[in-house]
Design a protein around this motif. Structure first.
Motif, PDB file in Angstrom:
ATOM      1  N   GLY A   1       0.835  -1.192   0.000  1.00 50.59           N
ATOM      2  CA  GLY A   1       0.000   0.000   0.000  1.00 50.59           C
ATOM      3  C   GLY A   1       0.878   1.254   0.000  1.00 50.59           C
ATOM      4  N   TYR A   2       0.315   2.350  -0.489  1.00 50.14           N
ATOM      5  CA  TYR A   2       1.120   3.558  -0.687  1.00 50.14           C
ATOM      6  C   TYR A   2       1.596   4.168   0.627  1.00 50.14           C
ATOM      7  CZ  TYR A   2       2.540   8.133  -2.411  1.00 50.14           C
ATOM      8  OH  TYR A   2       3.256   9.266  -2.704  1.00 50.14           O
ATOM      9  N   GLU A   3       0.727   4.248   1.632  1.00 50.89           N
ATOM     10  CA  GLU A   3       1.121   4.861   2.900  1.00 50.89           C
ATOM     11  C   GLU A   3       2.214   4.056   3.594  1.00 50.89           C
ATOM     12  OE1 GLU A   3      -2.387   5.388   5.213  1.00 50.89           O
ATOM     13  OE2 GLU A   3      -3.128   7.064   3.995  1.00 50.89           O
ATOM     14  N   ASN A   4       2.174   2.728   3.459  1.00 49.38           N
ATOM     15  CA  ASN A   4       3.229   1.906   4.042  1.00 49.38           C
ATOM     16  C   ASN A   4       4.526   2.016   3.247  1.00 49.38           C
ATOM     17  OD1 ASN A   4       1.679   0.863   6.199  1.00 49.38           O
ATOM     18  ND2 ASN A   4       0.720  -0.622   4.830  1.00 49.38           N
ATOM     19  N   LEU A   5       4.410   2.238   1.932  1.00 49.53           N
ATOM     20  CA  LEU A   5       5.618   2.498   1.150  1.00 49.53           C
ATOM     21  C   LEU A   5       6.314   3.753   1.664  1.00 49.53           C
ATOM     22  CD1 LEU A   5       7.537   2.373  -1.395  1.00 49.53           C
ATOM     23  CD2 LEU A   5       5.892   3.943  -2.434  1.00 49.53           C
ATOM     24  N   LEU A   6       5.521   4.794   1.957  1.00 50.40           N
ATOM     25  CA  LEU A   6       6.112   6.040   2.454  1.00 50.40           C
ATOM     26  C   LEU A   6       6.870   5.795   3.756  1.00 50.40           C
ATOM     27  CD1 LEU A   6       3.184   8.556   1.795  1.00 50.40           C
ATOM     28  CD2 LEU A   6       5.225   8.145   0.403  1.00 50.40           C
ATOM     29  N   LEU A   7       6.345   4.924   4.597  1.00 48.20           N
ATOM     30  CA  LEU A   7       7.057   4.565   5.835  1.00 48.20           C
ATOM     31  C   LEU A   7       8.390   3.901   5.500  1.00 48.20           C
ATOM     32  CD1 LEU A   7       7.252   4.220   8.896  1.00 48.20           C
ATOM     33  CD2 LEU A   7       5.875   2.135   8.685  1.00 48.20           C
ATOM     34  N   ALA A   8       8.380   3.025   4.487  1.00 45.12           N
ATOM     35  CA  ALA A   8       9.624   2.367   4.071  1.00 45.12           C
ATOM     36  C   ALA A   8      10.626   3.389   3.525  1.00 45.12           C
ATOM     37  CB  ALA A   8       9.321   1.302   3.018  1.00 45.12           C
ATOM     38  N   VAL A   9      10.128   4.422   2.833  1.00 47.00           N
ATOM     39  CA  VAL A   9      11.016   5.474   2.326  1.00 47.00           C
ATOM     40  C   VAL A   9      11.649   6.242   3.489  1.00 47.00           C
ATOM     41  CG1 VAL A   9      11.133   7.615   0.984  1.00 47.00           C
ATOM     42  CG2 VAL A   9       9.746   5.710   0.159  1.00 47.00           C
ATOM     43  N   VAL A  10      10.851   6.522   4.519  1.00 45.95           N
ATOM     44  CA  VAL A  10      11.374   7.201   5.710  1.00 45.95           C
ATOM     45  C   VAL A  10      12.464   6.349   6.365  1.00 45.95           C
ATOM     46  CG1 VAL A  10      10.806   8.010   8.035  1.00 45.95           C
ATOM     47  CG2 VAL A  10       9.256   8.496   6.129  1.00 45.95           C
ATOM     48  N   ILE A  11      12.191   5.047   6.515  1.00 51.95           N
ATOM     49  CA  ILE A  11      13.173   4.143   7.117  1.00 51.95           C
ATOM     50  C   ILE A  11      14.426   4.073   6.244  1.00 51.95           C
ATOM     51  CG2 ILE A  11      13.630   1.721   7.680  1.00 51.95           C
ATOM     52  CD1 ILE A  11      10.689   1.489   8.525  1.00 51.95           C
ATOM     53  N   GLY A  12      14.225   3.993   4.929  1.00 53.46           N
ATOM     54  CA  GLY A  12      15.364   3.958   4.013  1.00 53.46           C
ATOM     55  C   GLY A  12      16.225   5.201   4.148  1.00 53.46           C
ATOM     56  N   GLY A  13      15.581   6.363   4.299  1.00 49.92           N
ATOM     57  CA  GLY A  13      16.333   7.600   4.488  1.00 49.92           C
ATOM     58  C   GLY A  13      17.154   7.578   5.763  1.00 49.92           C
ATOM     59  N   ALA A  14      16.566   7.067   6.843  1.00 53.53           N
ATOM     60  CA  ALA A  14      17.288   6.973   8.117  1.00 53.53           C
ATOM     61  C   ALA A  14      18.491   6.042   7.992  1.00 53.53           C
ATOM     62  CB  ALA A  14      16.347   6.484   9.216  1.00 53.53           C
ATOM     63  N   ILE A  15      18.317   4.936   7.253  1.00 48.30           N
ATOM     64  CA  ILE A  15      19.435   3.998   7.052  1.00 48.30           C
ATOM     65  C   ILE A  15      20.542   4.651   6.238  1.00 48.30           C
ATOM     66  CG2 ILE A  15      20.090   1.819   5.947  1.00 48.30           C
ATOM     67  CD1 ILE A  15      17.303   0.751   6.660  1.00 48.30           C
ATOM     68  N   GLN A  16      20.166   5.450   5.235  1.00 47.03           N
ATOM     69  CA  GLN A  16      21.181   6.154   4.444  1.00 47.03           C
ATOM     70  C   GLN A  16      21.978   7.142   5.299  1.00 47.03           C
ATOM     71  OE1 GLN A  16      18.580   7.380   0.965  1.00 47.03           O
ATOM     72  NE2 GLN A  16      20.467   6.884  -0.113  1.00 47.03           N
ATOM     73  N   ILE A  17      21.305   7.804   6.218  1.00 49.19           N
ATOM     74  CA  ILE A  17      22.014   8.710   7.127  1.00 49.19           C
ATOM     75  C   ILE A  17      23.047   7.932   7.940  1.00 49.19           C
ATOM     76  CG2 ILE A  17      21.742  10.183   9.160  1.00 49.19           C
ATOM     77  CD1 ILE A  17      19.049  11.070   8.031  1.00 49.19           C
ATOM     78  N   VAL A  18      22.652   6.737   8.395  1.00 50.56           N
ATOM     79  CA  VAL A  18      23.589   5.881   9.123  1.00 50.56           C
ATOM     80  C   VAL A  18      24.753   5.477   8.220  1.00 50.56           C
ATOM     81  CG1 VAL A  18      23.871   3.672  10.305  1.00 50.56           C
ATOM     82  CG2 VAL A  18      21.804   5.032  10.686  1.00 50.56           C
ATOM     83  N   PHE A  19      24.451   5.136   6.945  1.00 47.73           N
ATOM     84  CA  PHE A  19      25.523   4.810   5.994  1.00 47.73           C
ATOM     85  C   PHE A  19      26.530   5.957   5.910  1.00 47.73           C
ATOM     86  CE2 PHE A  19      22.834   1.756   3.155  1.00 47.73           C
ATOM     87  CZ  PHE A  19      22.988   0.768   4.116  1.00 47.73           C
ATOM     88  N   GLY A  20      26.016   7.183   5.830  1.00 45.44           N
ATOM     89  CA  GLY A  20      26.895   8.337   5.741  1.00 45.44           C
ATOM     90  C   GLY A  20      27.755   8.500   6.973  1.00 45.44           C
ATOM     91  N   LEU A  21      27.159   8.323   8.154  1.00 49.44           N
ATOM     92  CA  LEU A  21      27.903   8.451   9.405  1.00 49.44           C
ATOM     93  C   LEU A  21      28.956   7.356   9.548  1.00 49.44           C
ATOM     94  CD1 LEU A  21      24.964   9.373  11.830  1.00 49.44           C
ATOM     95  CD2 LEU A  21      26.663  10.915  10.816  1.00 49.44           C
ATOM     96  N   LEU A  22      28.672   6.175   8.965  1.00 46.14           N
ATOM     97  CA  LEU A  22      29.630   5.063   9.016  1.00 46.14           C
ATOM     98  C   LEU A  22      30.668   5.145   7.909  1.00 46.14           C
ATOM     99  CD1 LEU A  22      27.232   2.066   9.837  1.00 46.14           C
ATOM    100  CD2 LEU A  22      28.749   3.292  11.407  1.00 46.14           C
TER     101      LEU A  22
END
Length: 525
Positions: free
Chosen positions: A77-98
């Motif tokens: 569903g679209y709203e749950n996809l948006l949640l996955a995008v938010v989580i993906g963004g947070a993981i990318q921030i962690v990638f950058g910090l690492l």
């Protein structure tokens, strides 16, 4: 950032016109609301552009993620996809910090050039139907095998059987304007440099549509025009934004989708960063860890307000470079232009013929895939040409990641065949002379695997330094390293750095071309 506004603003207009159909087309190909693509384009320009350290890279929704988004929307569903995008963004921030951004340096130049060329060819193939007014598929559908059972080549045949005279005529007029503007008029005066050819082509396209829309033969139908959502009130405009649903944040499927988005978006961004830096006339180097942080922040914000996932996009970045962009201001301004246009003038945007935009993208694709580049790569030898061609074929008949993966595998095999020793160390010796003379001794075999370390040391050299590069013991010097030295020559001149090469053939100060000085794949004689 404001120093080159006279060049950045015209470039931002070109990128804006390129981004509009791509944002809408990628949203359509992803099975998402059209407005979600525009949200991603706006955030990619303003937010990511402001945080990023890339001088010329432009971010927005990417075709490489369309299949992942389409599958996720169908399943979650679209709203749950948006949640996955938010989580993906947070993981990318962690990638950058690492500090995971270093991964991008481990891709050989032949693969990066193959990626650029493959994307250029796809742009041309995908824009030909739109050029002739056949708009059966969205401009964001970059896959070879399409969901409607067609493929890239069959769509070309369909386009030739469904030519729209009006759309084709204004596309040819637009193409003529673009070529004349760049080849002739831009050299005639300041006016033609300030006002860019794509802006004129789009303006002529709008005028043509308004004058001929009642003509049955040369008129352009509504499905051949840009289609930006037009709200009828402030409430309907606000209603286009969608918030993610946090109720399923503990669901494993959401986290798997988020991690997949983060991984694919990060890899695509790093590859585009490498390619964009290669196209940069000033050979500036983008801080990759900061780029991952910027992309993660952009994805987090995009997911929070209903936007698609974001990456740095080579189509927009190359259009920015080819239009004379100088700093990140062009990317930021293009984001503001997107925002202003969807709020104030969506009706005017909907008068733009897609065939005119196809003409603009057609030239962008040609500049990425010039025939001379194939000749250049062939002359560079099979170790460069084979990974280059494999990458192109993989991208055309598969997708970006398939092409890059195949090219990388072939590149590694080539290196393993050639590199029969394991010496990959970089030796640096500081010489006492005011602390400004640095002696760099390269190992017996230097390949693209050493590219990141060498590039880091070269970029760390202070202004007015004196670099002594000792290659007397180097038996194999990869073409990638020589390309780095040739690129660094421009930066060395800007930083007043003198370079002396010490080899078995003798010593040379500040060689005109490192490519000509070294004999490739042989010990310097």
């Amino acid at each position: 950032m404001f120093k080159h506004l006279n060049k950045d603003f015209p470039a931002s207009i070109v990128v804006f016109f390129v981004a509009i159909p791509l944002c809408l087309g990628i949203a359509l190909a992803s099975g998402a609301p059209l407005f979600s693509g525009l949200i991603a384009g706006i955030i990619g320009g303003i937010v990511v552009g402001a945080i990023s350290g890339s001088s010329l890279g432009v971010s927005g929704p990417a075709a490489g993620l369309a299949a992942i988004v389409l599958a996720a929307i169908s399943k979650l569903g679209y709203e749950n996809l948006l949640l996955a995008v938010v989580i993906g963004g947070a993981i990318q921030i962690v990638f950058g910090l690492l500090k995971a951004g270093i991964i991008g340096y481990y891709f050989p130049n032949s693969v990066i050039k193959g990626m650029l060329t493959g994307i250029g060819i796809i742009i041309i193939l995908k824009q030909i139907p739109h050029f002739f007014g056949y708009d059966g598929d969205p401009q964001g559908d970059w896959a070879f095998f399409q969901v409607d059972g067609e493929n890239t080549f069959s769509e070309l045949i369909n386009a030739l059987n469904n030519i729209s005279p009006g759309a084709t005529l204004i596309a040819i007029i637009g193409m003529t304007i673009l070529i004349l503007w760049e080849a002739v008029l831009s050299k005639k005066g300041k006016f033609f440099k300030l006002v860019q050819g794509p802006l004129v082509a789009v303006a002529v396209g709008i005028i043509y549509y308004l004058l001929t829309r009642d003509s049955e033969t040369f008129g352009i139908s509504a499905d051949h025009l840009v289609n930006v959502p037009v709200p009828d009130s402030f409430d309907s405009f606000v209603g286009q934004f969608t918030l993610p649903s946090f109720e399923m944040i503990g669901t494993m499927e959401i986290w798997i989708t988020g991690f997949t988005i983060a991984l694919v978006a990060s890899l695509e961004t790093l590859l585009c960063v490498e390619a964009t830096d290669k196209l940069d006339p000033h050979k500036r180097t983008t801080p990759t860890n900061r780029e991952l942080f910027a992309q993660g922040t952009g994805n987090l914000m995009s997911g929070m307000v209903g936007g698609l996932p974001i990456t740095q996009v080579i189509v927009r970045s190359s259009a920015n470079i080819q239009s004379g962009g100088q700093t990140k201001m062009s990317a930021i301004l293009h984001g503001f232009l997107l925002l202003i246009s969807v709020v104030i003038i969506p009706n005017i945007l909907n008068y733009i013929p897609l065939s005119v935009l196809a003409a603009i993208l057609f030239l962008v694709g040609y500049k990425l895939a010039k025939p001379a580049l194939f000749v250049q790569m062939y002359q560079a030898g099979w170790k460069q040409f084979v990974p280059f061609m494999v990458t192109i074929i993989g991208i055309i008949f598969g997708d970006l990641l398939i092409g890059i993966s195949l090219g990388l595998v072939v590149g590694i095999v080539v290196i393993l065949i050639k590199s029969y020793q394991n010496s990959y160390f970089l030796h640096i010796e500081n010489v006492e002379n005011g602390g400004k003379t640095v002696k760099m001794r390269l190992a017996e075999e230097v390949t693209f695997i050493n590219k990141g370390a060498i590039l880091k040391e070269l970029n760390n050299l202070e202004n007015d330094s004196y670099l002594i590069m000792d290659v007397t013991k180097t038996k194999y010097l990869d073409r990638d390293i020589i390309d780095i030295l040739d690129d660094f020559k421009i930066k060395a001149e800007e930083k007043n750095i003198d370079i002396k090469i010490v080899s078995e053939r003798g010593t040379v100060e500040n060689p005109e071309s490192y490519l000509e000085f070294f004999e490739l794949d042989k010990k310097p004689a």
